[in-house]
Scaffold this active site. Structure first.
Site, PDB file in Angstrom:
ATOM      1  N   ASP A 258      34.135  35.704  32.004  1.00  0.00           N
ATOM      2  CA  ASP A 258      34.682  35.590  33.347  1.00  0.00           C
ATOM      3  C   ASP A 258      35.804  34.550  33.395  1.00  0.00           C
ATOM      4  OD1 ASP A 258      34.357  36.171  36.241  1.00  0.00           O
ATOM      5  OD2 ASP A 258      33.859  34.040  36.343  1.00  0.00           O
ATOM      6  N   GLU A 300      38.246  38.698  31.025  1.00  0.00           N
ATOM      7  CA  GLU A 300      38.756  38.947  32.374  1.00  0.00           C
ATOM      8  C   GLU A 300      39.992  38.077  32.577  1.00  0.00           C
ATOM      9  OE1 GLU A 300      38.213  38.431  37.107  1.00  0.00           O
ATOM     10  OE2 GLU A 300      37.453  36.939  35.711  1.00  0.00           O
TER      11      GLU A 300
HETATM   12  C1  GLC Z   1      35.944  36.303  38.469  1.00  0.00           C
HETATM   13  C2  GLC Z   1      35.068  37.289  39.197  1.00  0.00           C
HETATM   14  C3  GLC Z   1      35.099  36.991  40.662  1.00  0.00           C
HETATM   15  C4  GLC Z   1      34.635  35.568  40.890  1.00  0.00           C
HETATM   16  C5  GLC Z   1      35.429  34.582  40.025  1.00  0.00           C
HETATM   17  C6  GLC Z   1      34.788  33.230  39.991  1.00  0.00           C
HETATM   18  O1  GLC Z   1      37.268  36.434  38.813  1.00  0.00           O
HETATM   19  O2  GLC Z   1      35.486  38.594  38.924  1.00  0.00           O
HETATM   20  O3  GLC Z   1      34.302  37.893  41.377  1.00  0.00           O
HETATM   21  O4  GLC Z   1      34.806  35.230  42.234  1.00  0.00           O
HETATM   22  O5  GLC Z   1      35.498  35.004  38.682  1.00  0.00           O
HETATM   23  O6  GLC Z   1      33.709  33.200  39.105  1.00  0.00           O
END
Ligand code: GLC
Length: 609
Positions: A258, A300
């Site tokens: 993440d 991500e």
């Molecule tokens: C990522 C997730 C999102 C979350 C963020 C903070 O971007 O996809 O949903 O709010 O991380 O952890």
């Protein structure tokens, strides 16, 4: 400790580079030694069936990008109540042709301060209402038996403010304070604020939170209850790697890292994509390859292409196995709104020119908002300036632009940068919600066609497709989040509604919206599994259809050519095939007589030669 040949061989392969990177970052020999000991331990504890998977997948290092790979992301509670429930629904998952499921955050979190589970309070405990760690391992085992891989979120940038480390830090224990960013006066936080952009400018402004209990500021890039971890502290890195290996040993196959770009912070920078982030991800990749090579990393990185691509690392020194094709996703919706595909073609050309090892995950939408991260350099040369264009896109998709059938809501509407993002399900954005509400059959026809055309285009792109659970039956926005005080402020919940099993039943009833979408997707998925030309080894490119409103894709494999034609407009179009020849409509299984084809509004064609 018992020496194991398999482990030692893999360790020897990476040891020099791993040690070098670790020392460069931390210059701490004893912490490095501890990391190595722990890696051996996690290897020893790894179950035999998982070790067998390691061997099997190592034999086929491209396993994560075969034709079968199709992801489905789902919230455990929304989909089936709890982990046991998901196990009971695996027949449906199989019917959807999903070869991997992304279980949205399921670790223990604090109600009302969870950010959809992205504020983890305990990395070794499943949220009690969802089940136990054993349930997770059982689910993974059953998935493996059925040939399904399991993906989970690894939220490594921050912890919940109720994580044990945070609680002890708040109690003033220096050891734990040093795992976060604590400041006893506003000077450094203010300096950071000068160069660090905001993630949630409206729902959580600023990057620091004042803690009156101990008279300190703590860094919180996301929500105030999500405390950023300090990776300059090797203890943080080591412990998080142990958590990663722990999940690998529960049978997780894909680890979604993440918010990767954020994990290293430095004063005077944007605190995004710093070079140390790459050192960390590279080390993580090697640690995985040594202990649990069956596990793939999915990064991500919600950034423009130039910033995303470095997270693949190099072919010799890879970092993530897979990354989200985020700019393509946003550009796709831009194409829908402007009914023009010039920018999309340009974007796809960038992706198609990358080394074939670079595997992108394609999607139409996910659990997060859609940020309008488009190539504004190009757009402004076409008279589409950033601020008014974003406003247009938001007006269009909220249904406030004449002629738009889309429905949805704004997210983090920032009055300063005028940078609102957008939330809505794919079906609602295509007009299925408004057509259903108005009971307008003609509009519904058009909306379904648009929805299918976009999926058909996604399936033809290079990379792996990912479907958000519910999109396969055209599920629309869910406004009930507004009645929940814990969710009300976060419009992303509009597209995170509970899965509608009642509607899913309709997939079997001919002529229903659900059946039309489900069956059409099903057919495309089946073809994708069967036809090598739809797989990762085909050459993929765009071609010029001669009409800006119509996108052309082409796949070539072993002398065969698959042509994709996608009409992004409200008008019927006549398009000539890019090359002469005898084409067959792959979906309708019929010969196409002419050298050109007529497509209805939002129609598409997969033609094989
Ligand atoms: C990522 C997730 C999102 C979350 C963020 C903070 O971007 O996809 O949903 O709010 O991380 O952890």
């Amino acid at each position: 400790m018992k020496i194991n040949k398999e482990f030692e061989t893999r360790f020897a392969k990476h040891e020099e580079e791993l040690r070098w990177l670790y020392m460069e970052l931390y210059n701490n020999g004893s912490m490095y030694a501890e990391l190595c000991d722990q890696m051996r331990e996690f290897y020893q504890k790894r179950r035999t069936d998982l070790k067998a998977r390691d061997r099997e997948k190592s034999k086929n290092p491209k396993w994560y990008r075969n034709n079968r790979m199709l992801g489905m992301m789902l919230y455990i509670d929304n989909f089936a109540g709890n982990l046991k429930g998901v196990r009971e629904k695996l027949d449906y998952v199989e019917e959807c042709n999903a070869s991997f499921i992304h279980l949205m955050p399921f670790l223990d979190t604090v109600e009302g301060k969870s950010d959809g589970g992205y504020a983890v309070a305990d990395f070794r405990k499943v949220r009690p209402d969802l089940g136990t760690m054993e349930d997770l391992a059982d689910l993974a085992r059953e998935c493996h038996d059925r040939g399904i891989d399991v993906c989970m979120d690894f939220v490594m940038n921050h912890t919940s403010d109720e994580h044990e480390w945070a609680r002890r830090a708040l109690a003033g224990e220096g050891e734990y304070m040093s795992r976060y960013f604590f400041y006893d006066n506003p000077q450094i936080p203010q300096e950071f604020e000068r160069t660090v952009p905001q993630v949630f400018p409206t729902t959580a402004p600023g990057n620091f939170t004042w803690l009156p209990q101990i008279g300190h500021y703590v860094m919180t890039s996301f929500y105030p209850y999500q405390w950023d971890l300090n990776y300059a502290n090797p203890r943080v890195f080591n412990e998080m790697m142990y958590n990663f290996l722990f999940f690998a040993n529960q049978g997780m196959d894909i680890i979604r890292i993440d918010a990767v770009p954020y994990i290293w912070k430095e004063l005077g920078t944007s605190c995004r994509n710093l070079k140390q982030v790459h050192t960390i991800v590279r080390m993580m990749r090697m640690i995985g390859e040594i202990v649990c090579p069956a596990v793939a990393l999915l990064g991500e990185v919600v950034m423009e292409p130039a910033k995303v691509v470095p997270y693949f690392g190099t072919v010799e020194k890879p970092e993530c196995h897979m990354l989200y094709n985020v700019t393509t996703m946003a550009t796709t919706w831009h194409s829908v709104a402007v009914q023009g595909t010039k920018l999309l073609k340009q974007q796809l050309d960038i992706v198609n020119q990358l080394p074939e090892e670079y595997t992108f995950l394609n999607y139409l939408r996910c659990h997060d908002d859609i940020g309008w991260g488009l190539d504004y350099g190009t757009l402004s040369s076409w008279q589409m300036k950033e601020v008014p264009h974003k406003r247009f896109l938001n007006d269009y998709f909220t249904g406030n632009f004449p002629g738009s059938e889309s429905r949805g809501e704004l997210y983090n509407d920032d009055p300063v940068t005028m940078d609102a993002r957008f939330c809505g399900t794919a079906a609602s954005m295509c007009g299925i919600e408004s057509a259903g509400f108005e009971g307008d059959a003609a509009k519904m026809e058009k909306a379904i066609r648009k929805d299918l055309m976009l999926h058909a285009y996604m399936f033809l792109q290079r990379g792996l497709p990912m479907i958000y659970s519910g999109d396969e039956i055209g599920q629309v926005n869910d406004y009930s989040y507004k009645e929940d005080p814990r969710k009300r402020e976060d419009s992303r919940y509009i597209h995170r509604g509970a899965f509608r099993w009642d509607l899913a039943e309709q997939r079997k009833k001919k002529g229903t919206v659900e059946a039309r979408i489900f069956q059409a997707l099903h057919q495309m998925e089946e073809l994708r599994k069967k036809e090598a030309i739809l797989g990762p080894d085909a050459q993929v490119c765009t071609w010029d259809t001669g009409d800006d409103g119509v996108l052309g894709l082409m796949r070539k494999y072993e002398g065969k050519t698959l042509v994709g034609i996608f009409n992004f407009t409200d008008w019927e179009k006549e398009i000539y095939f890019p090359e002469p020849g005898e084409y067959q409509d792959l979906l309708e299984k019929k010969r196409l007589e002419k050298d050109r084809v007529k497509l209805p509004q939002f129609g598409f064609l997969w033609a094989l030669k």
